[in-house]
Design a protein around this motif. Structure first.
Motif, mmCIF file in Angstrom:
data_model
loop_
_atom_site.group_PDB
_atom_site.id
_atom_site.type_symbol
_atom_site.label_atom_id
_atom_site.label_comp_id
_atom_site.label_asym_id
_atom_site.label_seq_id
_atom_site.Cartn_x
_atom_site.Cartn_y
_atom_site.Cartn_z
ATOM 1 N N GLY A 1 0.804 -1.210 0.000
ATOM 2 C CA GLY A 1 0.000 0.000 0.000
ATOM 3 C C GLY A 1 0.839 1.262 0.000
ATOM 4 N N MET A 2 1.839 1.338 0.893
ATOM 5 C CA MET A 2 2.631 2.566 1.035
ATOM 6 C C MET A 2 3.547 2.821 -0.157
ATOM 7 N N SER A 3 3.980 1.770 -0.839
ATOM 8 C CA SER A 3 4.916 1.929 -1.953
ATOM 9 C C SER A 3 4.247 2.394 -3.234
ATOM 10 N N GLY A 4 2.914 2.385 -3.261
ATOM 11 C CA GLY A 4 2.202 2.713 -4.491
ATOM 12 C C GLY A 4 1.947 1.513 -5.370
ATOM 13 N N LEU A 5 2.538 0.377 -5.033
ATOM 14 C CA LEU A 5 2.367 -0.813 -5.862
ATOM 15 C C LEU A 5 0.887 -1.199 -5.992
ATOM 16 N N MET A 6 0.163 -1.117 -4.875
ATOM 17 C CA MET A 6 -1.251 -1.479 -4.901
ATOM 18 C C MET A 6 -2.052 -0.515 -5.778
ATOM 19 N N SER A 7 -1.595 0.733 -5.883
ATOM 20 C CA SER A 7 -2.338 1.744 -6.643
ATOM 21 C C SER A 7 -2.259 1.527 -8.148
ATOM 22 N N VAL A 8 -1.330 0.680 -8.606
ATOM 23 C CA VAL A 8 -1.225 0.394 -10.044
ATOM 24 C C VAL A 8 -1.599 -1.058 -10.335
ATOM 25 N N THR A 9 -2.224 -1.712 -9.366
ATOM 26 C CA THR A 9 -2.587 -3.117 -9.505
ATOM 27 C C THR A 9 -4.092 -3.261 -9.325
ATOM 28 N N GLY A 10 -4.734 -3.934 -10.259
ATOM 29 C CA GLY A 10 -6.183 -4.117 -10.192
ATOM 30 C C GLY A 10 -6.815 -3.916 -11.550
ATOM 31 N N MET B 1 9.146 0.375 -8.412
ATOM 32 C CA MET B 1 8.114 1.290 -8.907
ATOM 33 C C MET B 1 8.704 2.400 -9.768
ATOM 34 N N GLY B 2 9.982 2.322 -10.074
ATOM 35 C CA GLY B 2 10.676 3.403 -10.760
ATOM 36 C C GLY B 2 10.043 3.828 -12.072
ATOM 37 N N ILE B 3 9.532 2.874 -12.863
ATOM 38 C CA ILE B 3 8.955 3.246 -14.157
ATOM 39 C C ILE B 3 7.710 4.112 -13.965
ATOM 40 N N HIS B 4 6.937 3.820 -12.930
ATOM 41 C CA HIS B 4 5.734 4.616 -12.666
ATOM 42 C C HIS B 4 6.088 5.979 -12.083
ATOM 43 N N ILE B 5 7.074 6.005 -11.207
ATOM 44 C CA ILE B 5 7.472 7.269 -10.581
ATOM 45 C C ILE B 5 8.010 8.240 -11.629
ATOM 46 N N LEU B 6 8.884 7.754 -12.510
ATOM 47 C CA LEU B 6 9.454 8.620 -13.534
ATOM 48 C C LEU B 6 8.375 9.102 -14.509
ATOM 49 N N TYR B 7 7.448 8.208 -14.847
ATOM 50 C CA TYR B 7 6.324 8.581 -15.718
ATOM 51 C C TYR B 7 5.546 9.743 -15.106
ATOM 52 N N TYR B 8 5.242 9.627 -13.810
ATOM 53 C CA TYR B 8 4.485 10.689 -13.136
ATOM 54 C C TYR B 8 5.282 11.995 -13.085
ATOM 55 N N LEU B 9 6.578 11.912 -12.766
ATOM 56 C CA LEU B 9 7.388 13.122 -12.629
ATOM 57 C C LEU B 9 7.513 13.887 -13.944
#
Length: 367
Positions: A145-154, A208-216
């Motif tokens: 949950g805290m790492s953001g992994l859950m937010s991109v899963t589902g 989560m680096g690919i998602h973090i860089l995408y967002y930034l």
């Protein structure tokens, strides 16, 4: 194998739950002598999953092969002295206590290094010691949950879900093993031990680096996309066939796309301006998905998988666990059996690394 790469390496393992035991199982697979030290109550995972018999669960066995198991009460001087004897000629000491517990039990870094200055001391924590989160308890689901992994899963437009295995425990375990092997090389040069800290949250955020860089770069918050792969490549997802079963299709580039269009009997799609290039297909992904799903409903899953694979198009069935354990490849190359006193023949997953085409295998399973 006649000789395993970590033979002669002694590991004193005070970890429990999943991240630490997963790491030390890998070390055990590779030939290290792993001595798992449990409290008198035993590892909490002895009651997780299906309990085969009192104090032995499927979860525990999966995470703790190739280890010798002893129980010590480290609050007692006598048992602590027994642990110190094990430490004297050990190469690695690994723990995953909450902050302050190792000090109270007399197994902190300073104490262990005084006994054996050459030891690699490894701490697996939820968060970095000294940080504002250091006192927080951490299990895999908390870190997902805290790492953001859950937010991109589902599923798309659905609620967030956790990954179906304790993935952040496993990622942390892998990093712990990498750290240990790296520290051993440093010790080869310096002759001295080293302290390693591997926080679970940091480990999970690393992947989560690919998602973090995408967002930034875009200021767009990544969302769950079901089986799709971000806004990166398309079609690259699961589809349902006419028999209700699902399969994966992975069109990774425009060359494969053109071949795919020929194979499904729709060559005109290759030059359709909506789908000609990967950026075009990503932009029009919803429309493309609906079109392909209609085509795939005309045949069963195995037909499509055979057709695509025979034409060099990446595809595969979506298995559940019962499918998986019946698969011919899995039975030949992945699963192995070990005879366990009191339990009989137990099937386990081999370590996937092959050394000169040989797997390290499972030598023993204590509980």
């Amino acid at each position: 194998m006649a000789s395993l790469p970590l033979e002669g390496l002694k590991v004193v393992d005070l970890t429990h739950s999943a991240a630490g035991p997963f790491a030390t199982s890998i070390l055990g697979d590779l030939g290290a002598e792993v001595i798992k030290v449990e409290s008198p109550e035993g590892d909490m995972t002895r009651t997780w999953g299906y309990v085969i018999r009192d104090g032995v669960s499927t979860y525990y066995l999966a995470m703790n092969r190739n280890k010798r198991v002893i129980r010590l009460d480290l609050k007692r001087d006598e048992d602590r002295r027994r642990l110190y004897e094990l430490v004297k000629d050990a190469d690695v000491f690994i723990e995953n206590y909450r902050v302050g517990v190792a000090e109270r039990l007399g197994v902190d870094y300073e104490t262990i290094m005084r006994i054996n200055p050459r030891i690699i001391y490894v701490s697996i924590k939820g968060f970095m010691p000294g940080s504002k989160y250091e006192d927080y308890p951490a299990f895999d689901i908390v870190i997902q949950g805290m790492s953001g992994l859950m937010s991109v899963t589902g599923c798309e437009n659905g609620e967030f879900v956790k990954v179906g295995v304790p993935i952040t425990d496993m990622i942390t375990g892998f990093f712990a093993v990498i750290g240990i092997l790296s520290a051993l090389r440093i010790r080869d040069r310096t002759g001295r031990g080293l302290r390693i800290t591997v926080p679970m949250l940091d480990s999970a955020i690393y992947v989560m680096g690919i998602h973090i860089l995408y967002y930034l770069f875009t200021n767009v918050v990544p969302k769950p996309m079901g089986t799709k792969y971000m806004s990166v490549v398309a079609p690259y997802q699961a589809f349902r066939a006419g028999d209700g079963k699902m399969f994966i299709l992975a069109i990774g580039n425009d060359r494969i796309w053109r071949r795919f269009c020929e194979v499904i009997g729709r060559p005109e799609l290759a030059d359709d301006p909506r789908f000609r290039t990967n950026p075009d297909r990503v932009r029009n992904q919803g429309e493309l998905e609906r079109m392909l799903q209609e085509i795939f409903m005309t045949r069963d899953r195995d037909y499509w998988v055979r057709l695509f694979l025979s034409n060099g198009i990446p595809a595969g069935p979506v298995y559940d666990v019962s499918d998986l354990v019946r698969d011919e490849y899995v039975n030949e190359y992945v699963l192995t059996e070990v005879n366990v006193p009191g339990l009989g023949r137990v099937k386990l997953v081999r370590n996937p690394i092959r050394f000169d085409n040989e797997s390290p295998g499972v030598r023993y399973l204590e509980y």
